[in-house]
Design a protein around this motif. Structure first.
Motif, PDB file in Angstrom:
ATOM      1  N   LYS A   1     -24.268 -12.062 -36.534  1.00  0.00           N
ATOM      2  CA  LYS A   1     -24.462 -12.496 -35.590  1.00  0.00           C
ATOM      3  C   LYS A   1     -25.810 -12.778 -35.497  1.00  0.00           C
ATOM      4  CE  LYS A   1     -25.604 -10.624 -30.908  1.00  0.00           C
ATOM      5  NZ  LYS A   1     -25.108  -9.757 -29.625  1.00  0.00           N
ATOM      6  N   ASN A   2     -27.164 -11.971 -36.109  1.00  0.00           N
ATOM      7  CA  ASN A   2     -27.837 -12.296 -36.352  1.00  0.00           C
ATOM      8  C   ASN A   2     -28.764 -11.928 -37.910  1.00  0.00           C
ATOM      9  OD1 ASN A   2     -28.600  -9.425 -36.327  1.00  0.00           O
ATOM     10  ND2 ASN A   2     -28.967 -10.346 -33.538  1.00  0.00           N
TER      11      ASN A   2
ATOM     12  N   ASN B   1     -36.267 -15.947 -40.092  1.00  0.00           N
ATOM     13  CA  ASN B   1     -35.593 -15.188 -39.900  1.00  0.00           C
ATOM     14  C   ASN B   1     -34.946 -13.403 -39.880  1.00  0.00           C
ATOM     15  OD1 ASN B   1     -33.648 -17.045 -37.511  1.00  0.00           O
ATOM     16  ND2 ASN B   1     -35.596 -16.741 -38.046  1.00  0.00           N
TER      17      ASN B   1
ATOM     18  N   GLU C   1     -29.002 -17.286 -44.499  1.00  0.00           N
ATOM     19  CA  GLU C   1     -29.458 -17.950 -42.698  1.00  0.00           C
ATOM     20  C   GLU C   1     -29.935 -19.638 -43.171  1.00  0.00           C
ATOM     21  OE1 GLU C   1     -34.248 -17.710 -41.862  1.00  0.00           O
ATOM     22  OE2 GLU C   1     -33.464 -16.287 -42.672  1.00  0.00           O
TER      23      GLU C   1
ATOM     24  N   GLU D   1     -33.010 -18.577 -36.298  1.00  0.00           N
ATOM     25  CA  GLU D   1     -33.375 -19.528 -34.973  1.00  0.00           C
ATOM     26  C   GLU D   1     -35.357 -19.394 -34.318  1.00  0.00           C
ATOM     27  OE1 GLU D   1     -31.821 -17.116 -31.863  1.00  0.00           O
ATOM     28  OE2 GLU D   1     -33.076 -15.408 -31.933  1.00  0.00           O
TER      29      GLU D   1
END
Length: 231
Positions: A6-7, A34, A188, A217
């Motif tokens: 997810k992240n 990130n 990422e 992001e």
């Protein structure tokens, strides 16, 4: 196999105190922003970080230095980080400075399964202290060991859910080699796509080397040092 997370927080959650981590990128170009931010939030400490450089004071690996989460840096160029210099001179940070070509080759050798190689770089300097030296064709060569890590954190331009990665220009530096030299590679990407959407001829790292992938992001893409002149 779907390798998506997810992240960053989920992807790096099992990185523990005292782990050895490779971090891709060159200067501030192509660094895993990130993932680094997630490491800062996690509070993990006593890390050994293998990276071409140590970021700058308020960005990249500089953030982990500020929070004193790094025990040892293995790097080639560290001249843009005042906190790095302070910790080194104060004896708060262990540092292994490695010639740039030697550093990347040690990483490449790990990915290729070659345990060691010989190089002229470092002969006659402190780099050679305690290392095996052999003479070939009348010249001394220094034996350097392959460099592995438990985790590799890299950033790519595009990737698919199977872990295939495409980089852009200078962002390929170190990242393509590091992705193959760790037990677990976490990628990422700016754009996460489905299998079949990437041109096979453009893939720089095959998914077999990548264990986890997520879409990043809020990339800042900082410039390490801006030099301008008046017209």
């Amino acid at each position: 196999m779907n390798k998506t997370f997810k992240n960053a927080e989920e992807a790096i959650k099992d990185i523990q105190d005292s782990d050895t981590i490779m971090l891709g990128g060159f200067g501030l170009c192509g660094i895993p922003e990130n993932s680094i931010n997630a490491l800062v939030k996690s509070g993990v400490k006593n890390l050994t970080c293998i990276s071409n450089n140590a970021g700058v004071d308020d960005f990249g690996l500089g953030l982990l230095l500020q929070s004193k989460q790094i025990r040892k840096m293995m790097s080639s160029y560290v001249g843009e980080n005042a906190e790095f210099e302070r910790q080194l001179l104060a004896g708060e940070l262990e540092v292994d400075l490695i010639p740039q070509g030697t550093l990347v080759t040690r990483i490449q050798m790990a990915g290729m399964g070659i345990p060691a190689f010989f190089t002229r770089a470092g002969i006659g300097t402190e780099v050679a202290v305690g290392k095996e030296i052999r003479n070939f064709n009348g010249k001394d060569y220094l034996m350097e060991l392959a460099l592995h890590a438990k985790f590799a954190l890299v950033k790519a331009w595009k990737g698919d859910t199977m872990g295939n990665l495409v980089f852009r220009k200078t962002t390929r530096n170190y990242s393509t080699s590091m992705a193959k030299a760790a037990d677990i590679t976490i990628a990422e990407v700016e754009h996460l796509v489905q299998p079949g959407e990437l041109d096979p001829d453009q893939i720089h790292v095959a998914g077999v080397y990548v264990h986890r992938i997520f879409q990043g992001e809020n990339y800042i893409k900082r410039i390490e040092k801006i030099t301008v002149q008046n017209n």
